[in-house]
Design a protein around this motif. Sequence first.
Motif, PDB file in Angstrom:
ATOM      1  N   ARG A 217      38.681  16.875  51.594  1.00 27.02           N
ATOM      2  CA  ARG A 217      40.020  16.567  51.078  1.00 27.02           C
ATOM      3  C   ARG A 217      40.218  17.063  49.668  1.00 27.02           C
ATOM      4  NH1 ARG A 217      39.103  11.323  53.465  1.00 27.02           N
ATOM      5  NH2 ARG A 217      38.666  10.519  51.384  1.00 27.02           N
ATOM      6  N   ASN A 218      39.155  17.047  48.850  1.00 31.98           N
ATOM      7  CA  ASN A 218      39.329  17.323  47.429  1.00 31.98           C
ATOM      8  C   ASN A 218      38.801  18.679  46.965  1.00 31.98           C
ATOM      9  OD1 ASN A 218      40.441  14.702  46.992  1.00 31.98           O
ATOM     10  ND2 ASN A 218      38.366  13.857  47.035  1.00 31.98           N
ATOM     11  N   LEU A 219      37.778  19.223  47.649  1.00 36.61           N
ATOM     12  CA  LEU A 219      37.155  20.457  47.172  1.00 36.61           C
ATOM     13  C   LEU A 219      37.267  21.618  48.146  1.00 36.61           C
ATOM     14  CD1 LEU A 219      33.859  19.114  45.526  1.00 36.61           C
ATOM     15  CD2 LEU A 219      35.934  19.883  44.404  1.00 36.61           C
ATOM     16  N   GLY A 220      37.354  21.351  49.434  1.00 36.35           N
ATOM     17  CA  GLY A 220      37.334  22.419  50.432  1.00 36.35           C
ATOM     18  C   GLY A 220      38.459  23.413  50.263  1.00 36.35           C
ATOM     19  N   TYR A 221      39.681  22.922  50.195  1.00 32.39           N
ATOM     20  CA  TYR A 221      40.837  23.806  50.088  1.00 32.39           C
ATOM     21  C   TYR A 221      40.865  24.565  48.759  1.00 32.39           C
ATOM     22  CZ  TYR A 221      45.723  25.292  50.089  1.00 32.39           C
ATOM     23  OH  TYR A 221      46.868  26.029  50.023  1.00 32.39           O
ATOM     24  N   PRO A 222      40.675  23.913  47.601  1.00 31.59           N
ATOM     25  CA  PRO A 222      40.686  24.689  46.338  1.00 31.59           C
ATOM     26  C   PRO A 222      39.583  25.738  46.272  1.00 31.59           C
ATOM     27  CG  PRO A 222      40.969  22.354  45.893  1.00 31.59           C
ATOM     28  CD  PRO A 222      40.585  22.462  47.327  1.00 31.59           C
ATOM     29  N   LEU A 223      38.366  25.397  46.755  1.00 37.89           N
ATOM     30  CA  LEU A 223      37.284  26.370  46.705  1.00 37.89           C
ATOM     31  C   LEU A 223      37.560  27.562  47.615  1.00 37.89           C
ATOM     32  CD1 LEU A 223      34.100  24.090  46.646  1.00 37.89           C
ATOM     33  CD2 LEU A 223      35.096  25.407  44.764  1.00 37.89           C
ATOM     34  N   ALA A 224      38.113  27.304  48.788  1.00 34.82           N
ATOM     35  CA  ALA A 224      38.432  28.401  49.702  1.00 34.82           C
ATOM     36  C   ALA A 224      39.502  29.309  49.109  1.00 34.82           C
ATOM     37  CB  ALA A 224      38.888  27.849  51.053  1.00 34.82           C
ATOM     38  N   MET A 225      40.517  28.732  48.497  1.00 32.30           N
ATOM     39  CA  MET A 225      41.571  29.545  47.888  1.00 32.30           C
ATOM     40  C   MET A 225      41.042  30.344  46.698  1.00 32.30           C
ATOM     41  SD  MET A 225      44.306  29.105  49.699  1.00 32.30           S
ATOM     42  CE  MET A 225      43.243  28.956  51.139  1.00 32.30           C
ATOM     43  N   LEU A 226      40.171  29.722  45.897  1.00 33.71           N
ATOM     44  CA  LEU A 226      39.586  30.442  44.767  1.00 33.71           C
ATOM     45  C   LEU A 226      38.687  31.580  45.243  1.00 33.71           C
ATOM     46  CD1 LEU A 226      38.703  27.526  42.297  1.00 33.71           C
ATOM     47  CD2 LEU A 226      40.510  29.244  42.054  1.00 33.71           C
ATOM     48  N   LEU A 227      37.950  31.362  46.343  1.00 36.81           N
ATOM     49  CA  LEU A 227      37.095  32.419  46.877  1.00 36.81           C
ATOM     50  C   LEU A 227      37.921  33.589  47.380  1.00 36.81           C
ATOM     51  CD1 LEU A 227      34.297  33.442  47.708  1.00 36.81           C
ATOM     52  CD2 LEU A 227      34.560  32.182  49.868  1.00 36.81           C
ATOM     53  N   LEU A 228      38.995  33.304  48.109  1.00 36.65           N
ATOM     54  CA  LEU A 228      39.865  34.377  48.584  1.00 36.65           C
ATOM     55  C   LEU A 228      40.512  35.125  47.423  1.00 36.65           C
ATOM     56  CD1 LEU A 228      41.690  32.692  51.614  1.00 36.65           C
ATOM     57  CD2 LEU A 228      39.782  34.295  51.672  1.00 36.65           C
ATOM     58  N   LEU A 229      40.934  34.377  46.401  1.00 35.42           N
ATOM     59  CA  LEU A 229      41.537  35.010  45.234  1.00 35.42           C
ATOM     60  C   LEU A 229      40.532  35.900  44.509  1.00 35.42           C
ATOM     61  CD1 LEU A 229      44.017  35.253  43.399  1.00 35.42           C
ATOM     62  CD2 LEU A 229      43.187  33.245  42.140  1.00 35.42           C
ATOM     63  N   ALA A 230      39.281  35.410  44.386  1.00 38.64           N
ATOM     64  CA  ALA A 230      38.249  36.198  43.707  1.00 38.64           C
ATOM     65  C   ALA A 230      37.938  37.472  44.481  1.00 38.64           C
ATOM     66  CB  ALA A 230      36.983  35.358  43.533  1.00 38.64           C
ATOM     67  N   LEU A 231      37.816  37.383  45.808  1.00 42.62           N
ATOM     68  CA  LEU A 231      37.527  38.570  46.608  1.00 42.62           C
ATOM     69  C   LEU A 231      38.659  39.595  46.516  1.00 42.62           C
ATOM     70  CD1 LEU A 231      35.982  36.966  49.830  1.00 42.62           C
ATOM     71  CD2 LEU A 231      34.774  38.213  48.043  1.00 42.62           C
ATOM     72  N   THR A 232      39.897  39.107  46.553  1.00 49.64           N
ATOM     73  CA  THR A 232      41.033  40.020  46.470  1.00 49.64           C
ATOM     74  C   THR A 232      41.104  40.695  45.109  1.00 49.64           C
ATOM     75  OG1 THR A 232      42.221  38.556  48.008  1.00 49.64           O
ATOM     76  CG2 THR A 232      43.508  40.202  46.839  1.00 49.64           C
ATOM     77  N   VAL A 233      40.880  39.926  44.049  1.00 53.49           N
ATOM     78  CA  VAL A 233      40.912  40.497  42.701  1.00 53.49           C
ATOM     79  C   VAL A 233      39.791  41.514  42.510  1.00 53.49           C
ATOM     80  CG1 VAL A 233      40.644  39.956  40.257  1.00 53.49           C
ATOM     81  CG2 VAL A 233      42.095  38.519  41.691  1.00 53.49           C
ATOM     82  N   VAL A 234      38.609  41.211  43.043  1.00 52.64           N
ATOM     83  CA  VAL A 234      37.493  42.159  42.934  1.00 52.64           C
ATOM     84  C   VAL A 234      37.822  43.463  43.660  1.00 52.64           C
ATOM     85  CG1 VAL A 234      35.104  42.554  43.623  1.00 52.64           C
ATOM     86  CG2 VAL A 234      35.742  40.399  42.566  1.00 52.64           C
ATOM     87  N   CYS A 235      38.446  43.358  44.831  1.00 50.19           N
ATOM     88  CA  CYS A 235      38.864  44.568  45.559  1.00 50.19           C
ATOM     89  C   CYS A 235      39.824  45.410  44.724  1.00 50.19           C
ATOM     90  CB  CYS A 235      39.530  44.181  46.890  1.00 50.19           C
ATOM     91  SG  CYS A 235      38.412  43.619  48.176  1.00 50.19           S
ATOM     92  N   ILE A 236      40.808  44.759  44.114  1.00 48.95           N
ATOM     93  CA  ILE A 236      41.782  45.492  43.303  1.00 48.95           C
ATOM     94  C   ILE A 236      41.104  46.135  42.100  1.00 48.95           C
ATOM     95  CG2 ILE A 236      43.865  45.250  41.908  1.00 48.95           C
ATOM     96  CD1 ILE A 236      44.729  42.999  43.750  1.00 48.95           C
TER      97      ILE A 236
END
Length: 413
Positions: A217-236
Motif C-alpha cells: 500500500r505504501n511503497l510498492g506503487y511509488p517504487l515501481a513508478m520511480l523505477l520506470l521513470l529512472a529506466l526511461t530517463v536513462v534511455c533518453i
Amino acid sequence: MFSQACSCRKWMLSLISCAYFLSDDIEDATVNKIALWLCTFTLSVAVCAVLLLPISILSNEVLITFPKSYYMRWLNGSLIHGLWNLVFLFSNMSLVFLMPFAYFFTESEGFAGSKKGVMARVYEAVVLLLLLALLVVGMVWVASALLHHNMARESLYDLWEYYLPYFYSGISLFGVMLLLLCTPFGLARMFSVTGSFLVKPRVRFNSMRGKASPWQRNLGYPLAMLLLLALTVVCILMVIFNVLELLFDETAMPRGMEDPRLGTASFSMFGSLGAAVQVVLIFYLMVSSVVGFYSSPLFTSLLPRAQDTNLTQIIGNCVSLLILSSALPVFSRTLGITRFDLLGDFGRYNWLGNFYVVFLYNMMFAGLTSASLIKTVTWAVQRELIRAFGHESGLPTTSSTGTRTGPLALAGT
C-alpha cells in the motif's frame, strides 16, 4: 415394407451426413493444429531474436570475468556468431514461408474438382505461396534494379545470397520504424499499465487496498513508478549521449562485424554493471514497444483476447511480434543502448551506414520519448493530486463515467 425402407434410407443419409461433418471437423482440427505448430515455432524465433543481444553482452562479460576457466571454453565468438546466423535464417523462413503458408493453409479448401482432404489444402496453399513468392521476388528485383542497377543484373539468379537478405532488410527497416513510433508511446503507457496491477497508496474505495500488505500500500506503487521513470530517463540520456558521439566519433555508427572477439573488452564504459544495465534496458524497450504496439489505434484489433482470438489473428500477432523482435538488435545498436556491433546478416543493411538516417532516427526517438514522458508525468501528477485532495479541498473530480463529482459539482446541480 415401404415405410421401413424409407426409415432405413433416412437413417443412412443421417449417418452419411454425420460422417461428413465429422470428417470436416477432423480435417479442420488437423489444419488448425499444424498452423498452431508453425505459430509456436515463429514465436520461439521471436524470443530468440529478443535474447540475441542480452546473451551476447552477458557472454562477453562472463569471459572477461573468467578468462581462463575450463568450464567456459565452449563459450566463444564463433558460437555467438552462429546463433545470430541461425536466428536470421529462421526469421527469414518464418516471415517469407511459414507464416504465409499457415495463413493460406487455414483459408484454403482445395482446388475445385479435386478430392477433399488435408493434402488438397496443402497443394492449394503451396501454389498460392509460390505465386506470392514470385510476386515478392519480382518486386524486390525491380526495387534493386532501380537502386543498384548493375548489382541487380548480376544477382538475378542469386536468390538466397542477395534477394532474401535484401527483402529482409526492407522488413527490418519497417520494423525499426515501427519501433520508433511504438516505443515512445509504450514508454509513456508503461506507467498506467504498471499502475493498473499495483495498489495505489491513497486511492479510496479500492477493493484491492484492503487485501494488500502495508508494504504494497505504501511503497510498492511509488517504487515501481520511480523505477520506470529512472529506466526511461536513462534511455533518453543514453540516446542523447549517442547523438553527441555521432557528431564527433565515427565508431558510434552502427555497423556489422564478422568476429565479435568476446572476452577482450567490455562493451560498456562502466564494466559489468553497465552491461547489466544495457541488458535491462533492452528488455525494457522490447516490453514498451509491445505495449505501445497494442495500445496504438491501428493495431488494437490484433490484441489477443482469452478464448476470443481466431487463428488469423494469432498468425497476425506472431508476424507482428517477429517483426518487432527481429528489429530489436538493430534498434538497440542504432540508439546506442549498447556498443555490441551487429553480427552476420544483421549488419548488412545499407541504411545503417547513412549518417543522416541514423542521426535523425536518434533525434526523433529522443524528442518523441521526452515529449511523451513530460506529458504523461504532468497529467499523472495532476490526476493523483486531484484524486488525493479533491474531497478534502472541495475540488471537482472526474469519475470513471466522465461525470464531475464533489461539493462543487453537487452545488452546481
